[in-house]
Design a protein around this motif. Structure first.
Motif, PDB file in Angstrom:
ATOM      1  N   TYR A 121      35.505  44.749  33.956  1.00  0.00           N
ATOM      2  CA  TYR A 121      37.025  44.136  33.773  1.00  0.00           C
ATOM      3  C   TYR A 121      38.054  45.074  34.118  1.00  0.00           C
ATOM      4  CZ  TYR A 121      33.886  40.533  32.002  1.00  0.00           C
ATOM      5  OH  TYR A 121      32.716  39.675  31.778  1.00  0.00           O
ATOM      6  N   CYS A 122      39.102  44.615  34.816  1.00  0.00           N
ATOM      7  CA  CYS A 122      40.271  45.433  35.056  1.00  0.00           C
ATOM      8  C   CYS A 122      40.833  45.541  33.584  1.00  0.00           C
ATOM      9  CB  CYS A 122      41.103  44.540  35.984  1.00  0.00           C
ATOM     10  SG  CYS A 122      42.764  45.221  36.308  1.00  0.00           S
TER      11      CYS A 122
ATOM     12  N   CYS B  68      44.426  43.765  33.729  1.00  0.00           N
ATOM     13  CA  CYS B  68      44.530  42.169  33.963  1.00  0.00           C
ATOM     14  C   CYS B  68      43.180  41.353  33.484  1.00  0.00           C
ATOM     15  CB  CYS B  68      45.120  41.813  35.065  1.00  0.00           C
ATOM     16  SG  CYS B  68      43.864  42.039  36.497  1.00  0.00           S
TER      17      CYS B  68
ATOM     18  N   SER C 124      40.727  41.218  35.373  1.00  0.00           N
ATOM     19  CA  SER C 124      39.859  40.552  36.551  1.00  0.00           C
ATOM     20  C   SER C 124      38.612  41.205  36.683  1.00  0.00           C
ATOM     21  CB  SER C 124      40.495  40.948  38.050  1.00  0.00           C
ATOM     22  OG  SER C 124      41.999  40.285  37.969  1.00  0.00           O
TER      23      SER C 124
ATOM     24  N   PRO D 164      36.280  45.120  39.021  1.00  0.00           N
ATOM     25  CA  PRO D 164      37.451  46.203  39.521  1.00  0.00           C
ATOM     26  C   PRO D 164      36.562  47.013  40.647  1.00  0.00           C
ATOM     27  CG  PRO D 164      37.005  46.658  37.216  1.00  0.00           C
ATOM     28  CD  PRO D 164      36.304  45.470  37.358  1.00  0.00           C
TER      29      PRO D 164
ATOM     30  N   CYS E 271      41.668  46.239  39.294  1.00  0.00           N
ATOM     31  CA  CYS E 271      41.391  45.540  40.299  1.00  0.00           C
ATOM     32  C   CYS E 271      42.450  45.881  41.397  1.00  0.00           C
ATOM     33  CB  CYS E 271      41.988  44.144  39.901  1.00  0.00           C
ATOM     34  SG  CYS E 271      43.633  43.691  39.700  1.00  0.00           S
TER      35      CYS E 271
ATOM     36  N   LYS F 120      47.002  38.496  33.147  1.00  0.00           N
ATOM     37  CA  LYS F 120      45.593  37.950  33.505  1.00  0.00           C
ATOM     38  C   LYS F 120      45.245  37.800  34.834  1.00  0.00           C
ATOM     39  CE  LYS F 120      46.290  34.423  29.582  1.00  0.00           C
ATOM     40  NZ  LYS F 120      46.112  32.776  29.202  1.00  0.00           N
ATOM     41  N   PRO F 121      44.326  37.699  35.239  1.00  0.00           N
ATOM     42  CA  PRO F 121      43.766  37.602  36.623  1.00  0.00           C
ATOM     43  C   PRO F 121      44.629  36.951  37.566  1.00  0.00           C
ATOM     44  CG  PRO F 121      41.800  37.381  35.274  1.00  0.00           C
ATOM     45  CD  PRO F 121      42.909  37.297  34.549  1.00  0.00           C
ATOM     46  N   ASN F 122      45.355  35.833  37.213  1.00  0.00           N
ATOM     47  CA  ASN F 122      46.279  34.961  37.953  1.00  0.00           C
ATOM     48  C   ASN F 122      47.472  35.267  37.718  1.00  0.00           C
ATOM     49  OD1 ASN F 122      46.269  33.939  35.518  1.00  0.00           O
ATOM     50  ND2 ASN F 122      45.999  31.537  36.236  1.00  0.00           N
TER      51      ASN F 122
ATOM     52  N   ARG G 124      52.518  41.679  36.155  1.00  0.00           N
ATOM     53  CA  ARG G 124      51.547  42.936  36.092  1.00  0.00           C
ATOM     54  C   ARG G 124      52.542  44.148  36.182  1.00  0.00           C
ATOM     55  NH1 ARG G 124      46.419  41.386  38.328  1.00  0.00           N
ATOM     56  NH2 ARG G 124      46.518  39.406  39.032  1.00  0.00           N
TER      57      ARG G 124
END
Length: 435
Positions: free
Chosen positions: A100-101, A104, A106, A109, A121, A179-181, A187
């Protein structure tokens, strides 16, 4: 009488075979126990990671070589080292935390900050590049060629969990990780605070921590939080951050401004970390020819490539006016495409690095050709366009844009400007964000 020696020999042979079989079974059992121990330790290690901060608690080398006695032998270590850089990278990517990133969360990565040791990511990688290579040097896990030395350095840094425990030790409860979104703005703000301002850094690093850790927060902190965030102590802490690379006033990173100036212009300026990216550009700095003399009889040249507020840097080549770098660097292409700026410097130890020339490249034609190729069904190699050399640009010859092996590339040879002499050759490749 003659049968007794034969009987004794036969019995001895049977006993020897039985002893060998028992020894073989014991060795097999021991190997099985070692494998079972390794599996259990790996599972326990992964389960412990999933309960903590997203990342990797310890590096794969430590897990395999330090915690497992059976892999402490020289032969096992040699086997791990001889598996090749890409195989070792794949093993690092399979660690629970590195899936996972680091910033964030995600999934999967495909990028790494080799200087910080975190797996990130594609969206976070663009923001890392905007911090500058003196803070975060971003490499692709698949597109860049890794050496054993680079992988060794990455292994020693420890992975996502270990790095996050260091850089997020003082993370307050009112500041949430992206978060990913999450938006680019969210970010950028978090990554800048984490790695550039070092606001959440472990207090053991002997740096002031402007926030109280969430586990030690009192009820009175939330009432005074806003005043603390804007205190002179924060500004002093930010102004102390070192700038290792002097890249000239024209290409100075906007994050290098004073904290107060950043806060007043944060929402008005279109900074590199706060915009969307439309692709990636791979810049291979091939060589320089007949560069300017900046020392007594020679120079120690290096190249800085800038795209908007992102910058990357080649290694320094000592005592050479015709250096061959052949070094690939990656930058994110923002939605509003600025020119690619190239600056050459002479490295000095005790004074400011000397200017050795600069040039600008319009990458819009290359990006246009790459987009057209993505929509087409062309498979064979062919010329897609060219940047014509004339008196209005610095090209030594036409910069041909061509398709080869499914990759859109452009070779450029250009004269350096604002300097007495020097030619620089580079190769450009447009890479889709999906890679």
């Amino acid at each position: 009488m003659t049968d007794r020696p034969l009987f004794k020999t036969s019995m001895a042979s049977k006993e020897l075979k039985a002893e060998k079989q028992q020894r073989s079974e014991e060795e097999a059992d021991e190997t099985a126990r070692e494998v079972e121990c390794l599996v259990k330790m790996s599972v326990q290690h992964e389960n412990s990671n999933t309960k903590g901060v997203s990342g990797s608690g310890s590096c794969l080398y430590d897990l395999l070589c330090s915690e497992t006695p059976s892999l402490n032998t020289i032969s096992q270590r040699e086997r791990w080292m001889s598996s090749g850089p890409q195989k070792r990278l794949d093993n690092l990517m399979c660690q629970a935390g590195n899936k996972y990133c680091a910033d964030c969360g995600s999934l999967e990565p495909k990028w790494v900050s080799s200087s910080l040791g975190v797996f990130i990511c594609i969206k976070c990688s663009g923001i890392h590049r905007s911090l500058g290579v003196h803070i975060s040097k971003v490499l692709s896990l698949k597109l860049d060629e890794w050496s054993d030395e680079q992988v060794d350095a990455l292994v020693k840094l420890g992975g996502n969990t270990l790095i996050n425990k260091k850089y997020e030790a003082c993370l307050p409860s009112n500041i949430k990780k992206p978060k990913p979104n999450s938006s680019i703005e969210e970010r950028s703000d978090f990554i800048r605070r984490k790695y550039e301002l070092l606001q959440f850094l472990d207090t053991k690093e002997n740096l002031s921590c402007p926030f109280v850790p969430s586990h030690a927060r009192s009820s009175s902190y939330s009432q005074n939080n806003s005043s603390k965030n804007n205190s002179p102590q924060d500004k002093k802490h930010y102004d102390k951050q070192p700038t290792k690379n002097r890249i000239g006033n024209a290409f100075r990173n906007s994050w290098g401004r004073k904290d107060s100036e950043h806060k007043s212009s944060k929402k008005n300026n279109s900074l590199a970390g706060m915009i969307e990216f439309v692709g990636l550009i791979k810049v291979n700095v091939v060589k320089g020819t007949n560069l300017a003399v900046r020392d007594v009889m020679t120079s120690d040249p290096y190249v800085i490539i800038s795209l908007g507020h992102q910058s990357v840097k080649t290694r320094v080549i000592k005592n050479n006016l015709n250096p061959v770098w052949n070094e690939s660097l990656m930058l994110s292409i923002p939605d509003h495409i600025p020119p690619l700026k190239v600056v050459v410097y002479d490295k000095d130890t005790f004074s400011t690095d000397d200017f050795m020339g600069e040039a600008e490249i319009n990458i819009q034609p290359l990006l246009t050709a790459a987009k057209a190729y993505e929509k087409s069904s062309i498979n064979e190699s062919m010329q897609l366009g060219k940047w014509v050399a004339n008196g209005d640009n610095t090209l030594v010859k036409d910069g041909i844009i061509f398709l080869e092996d499914g990759k859109v590339r452009q070779d450029i040879s250009m004269r350096l400007q604002h300097v007495e002499r020097g030619v620089l050759e580079i190769e450009l490749e447009c890479v889709p964000l999906t890679q």
